[in-house]
Design an enzyme around this catalytic site. Structure first.
Site, PDB file in Angstrom:
ATOM      1  N   ASP A  75       5.443  -1.785 -18.986  1.00 51.60           N
ATOM      2  CA  ASP A  75       5.740  -1.023 -20.209  1.00 51.60           C
ATOM      3  C   ASP A  75       7.053  -1.469 -20.836  1.00 51.60           C
ATOM      4  O   ASP A  75       7.912  -2.065 -20.182  1.00 51.60           O
ATOM      5  CB  ASP A  75       5.776   0.479 -19.912  1.00 51.60           C
ATOM      6  CG  ASP A  75       6.788   0.848 -18.830  1.00 51.60           C
ATOM      7  OD1 ASP A  75       6.949   0.061 -17.870  1.00 51.60           O
ATOM      8  OD2 ASP A  75       7.414   1.918 -18.927  1.00 51.60           O
ATOM      9  N   GLU A 133       6.637   2.857 -16.323  1.00 57.69           N
ATOM     10  CA  GLU A 133       7.746   3.061 -15.377  1.00 57.69           C
ATOM     11  C   GLU A 133       8.894   3.827 -16.015  1.00 57.69           C
ATOM     12  O   GLU A 133       9.610   4.556 -15.339  1.00 57.69           O
ATOM     13  CB  GLU A 133       8.245   1.708 -14.855  1.00 57.69           C
ATOM     14  CG  GLU A 133       9.242   1.796 -13.712  1.00 57.69           C
ATOM     15  CD  GLU A 133      10.680   2.110 -14.164  1.00 57.69           C
ATOM     16  OE1 GLU A 133      11.404   2.789 -13.412  1.00 57.69           O
ATOM     17  OE2 GLU A 133      11.056   1.672 -15.269  1.00 57.69           O
ATOM     18  N   GLU A 134       9.073   3.669 -17.319  1.00 53.74           N
ATOM     19  CA  GLU A 134      10.295   4.133 -17.966  1.00 53.74           C
ATOM     20  C   GLU A 134      10.342   5.644 -18.234  1.00 53.74           C
ATOM     21  O   GLU A 134      11.430   6.202 -18.362  1.00 53.74           O
ATOM     22  CB  GLU A 134      10.480   3.406 -19.313  1.00 53.74           C
ATOM     23  CG  GLU A 134      10.698   1.901 -19.191  1.00 53.74           C
ATOM     24  CD  GLU A 134      12.075   1.539 -18.652  1.00 53.74           C
ATOM     25  OE1 GLU A 134      12.854   2.457 -18.333  1.00 53.74           O
ATOM     26  OE2 GLU A 134      12.355   0.337 -18.542  1.00 53.74           O
ATOM     27  N   HIS A 359      18.164  -2.085 -21.378  1.00 51.76           N
ATOM     28  CA  HIS A 359      18.007  -0.945 -22.290  1.00 51.76           C
ATOM     29  C   HIS A 359      18.888  -1.064 -23.529  1.00 51.76           C
ATOM     30  O   HIS A 359      19.122  -0.074 -24.218  1.00 51.76           O
ATOM     31  CB  HIS A 359      18.263   0.393 -21.578  1.00 51.76           C
ATOM     32  CG  HIS A 359      17.214   0.755 -20.584  1.00 51.76           C
ATOM     33  ND1 HIS A 359      16.796   2.055 -20.365  1.00 51.76           N
ATOM     34  CD2 HIS A 359      16.480   0.003 -19.725  1.00 51.76           C
ATOM     35  CE1 HIS A 359      15.860   2.077 -19.425  1.00 51.76           C
ATOM     36  NE2 HIS A 359      15.653   0.829 -19.025  1.00 51.76           N
TER      37      HIS A 359
END
Length: 387
Positions: A75, A133-134, A359
């Site tokens: 993702d 996952e995030e 990020h």
């Protein structure tokens, strides 16, 4: 290793395609299709797991032995990319800003290589392609509930790290990445005119007091030798200069390195919130989400994994080191909580020496890390299976 080296351009091509077409957690429909299509003509079995777009690829040798799972996430994040790349994200407001495109690219090529060599293997390998996952609750949880680790003896996973030197492998034993909680707290008071504060009940004052009091959780309730952090990332108190705010909403983040610390922090946050409620005569609503566990690396498996990589003397790997515990959280921790696992790191620091953190809208990886990851995980897998 020769097959992986020959396939390095394919790894880069796949990674760049994924980077240009990112999808956020729980919406990775086209990404999952792209990955599945890659396996359609290969000698393997594909099985969907979970309530998202997750699936597994089984590589069966037909010979007795242990069963090992290798996991990669796919993702992206809701971030607008600022890099000027030929393969820059084509999806507005979405970006592979954490390296999951790299995880998937190396794993696809490694899986194909293992499929081609499966008659020389022992036991079985399950490739786990995991979405989401995030974002809590994460993709691992539903895949586990659906039985993705049924019959699996151990799990290996990696993460590329822009903070670690290129061509390096980092690892740590025992507690390795923080557990995470998130909370949303709303204080509801009574709005009114700024010239008549006695007729109102200011939610901003209550919220501000809460933020200040929150600083005592770690400093006065947690052992100084333990790890914990509490962050208020959002304070929604926007209004007019001459109006007393009736309601404010705060959003916070908690990180811990031991699960019992998690409970202490939660109890203290809730006590302070209810104390503010009583002190200021406001009403408090708390939405508290205990999500990703502390990521625990099985010491024996991790030692064996790292030793196999060191003993291989791969020319692409220049350094193997204990990088210590890592601050971010990771939903691979659910796999490690269920089955003894090892999660290690592949340095992807760019050659320009600049900081391109995960990020961030300018996150970059050195694509050398793709081959390093493939060789490291491939070496560990073959050693584990006794090949």
């Amino acid at each position: 290793m020769e097959k992986l080296r020959d396939a390095q351009p394919e790894m880069v091509k796949i990674r760049r395609h994924l980077h240009a077409h990112p999808e956020v957690s729980f919406h990775e429909k086209e990404t999952a299709k792209y990955i599945k299509d890659f396996y359609q003509d290969l000698d393997c079995k594909i099985t969907d797991f979970g309530d998202g777009y997750g699936f597994a690829v089984d590589i069966e040798s037909g010979r007795p032995g242990k069963n090992l799972a290798l996991r990669a996430d796919f993702d992206a994040l809701a971030i607008q990319e600022e890099n000027d790349l030929e393969f820059k994200s084509q999806n507005k407001g979405v970006m592979h800003a954490c390296g999951h495109d790299g995880h998937t690219a190396y794993m696809m090529v490694l899986a194909k290589t293992l499929i081609e060599l499966k008659d020389q293997l022992k036991g079985g390998i399950r490739i786990i392609h995991q979405p989401a996952e995030e974002v809590s609750p994460g993709g691992a949880k539903s895949m586990l509930a659906a039985g993705v680790l049924k019959g699996i003896d151990n799990v290996l996973g990696v993460h590329v790290m822009s903070s670690m030197p290129n061509r390096s492998i980092g690892y740590h034993l025992n507690e390795t990445q923080t557990g995470r909680s998130n909370f949303t707290i709303t204080f509801n008071g009574k709005g009114g005119h700024a010239s008549m504060p006695q007729l109102s009940n200011d939610a901003i004052v209550a919220g501000a007091y809460f933020v200040t009091a929150l600083q005592t959780v770690v400093s006065r309730r947690i052992d100084p030798f333990e790890t914990a952090s509490v962050t208020i990332g959002s304070f929604d108190g926007a209004g007019s200069y001459n109006a007393i705010k009736q309601s404010v909403t705060l959003k916070g983040d908690v990180r811990v390195m031991k699960e019992d610390t998690r409970q202490t922090v939660r109890e203290q946050i809730e006590k302070i919130a209810h104390g503010v409620e009583a002190m200021f005569g406001v009403k408090v609503d708390i939405d508290y989400d205990d999500n990703y566990p502390v990521l625990y690396n099985d010491p024996q498996l991790t030692k064996e994994t790292i030793k196999s990589i060191q003993d291989a003397n791969l020319p692409e790997i220049k350094q193997v080191f204990d990088c210590g515990p890592q601050d971010p959280s990771e939903d691979f921790a659910y796999f490690a909580q269920d089955t003894p696992s090892c999660f290690f790191y592949v340095g992807c620091q760019t050659s320009d020496g600049q900081n391109h953190p995960h990020h961030s809208p300018d996150f970059l990886m050195n694509e050398d890390c793709l081959l390093v990851a493939g060789e490291a995980v491939g070496t560990a897998a073959l050693s584990y299976l006794g090949v």
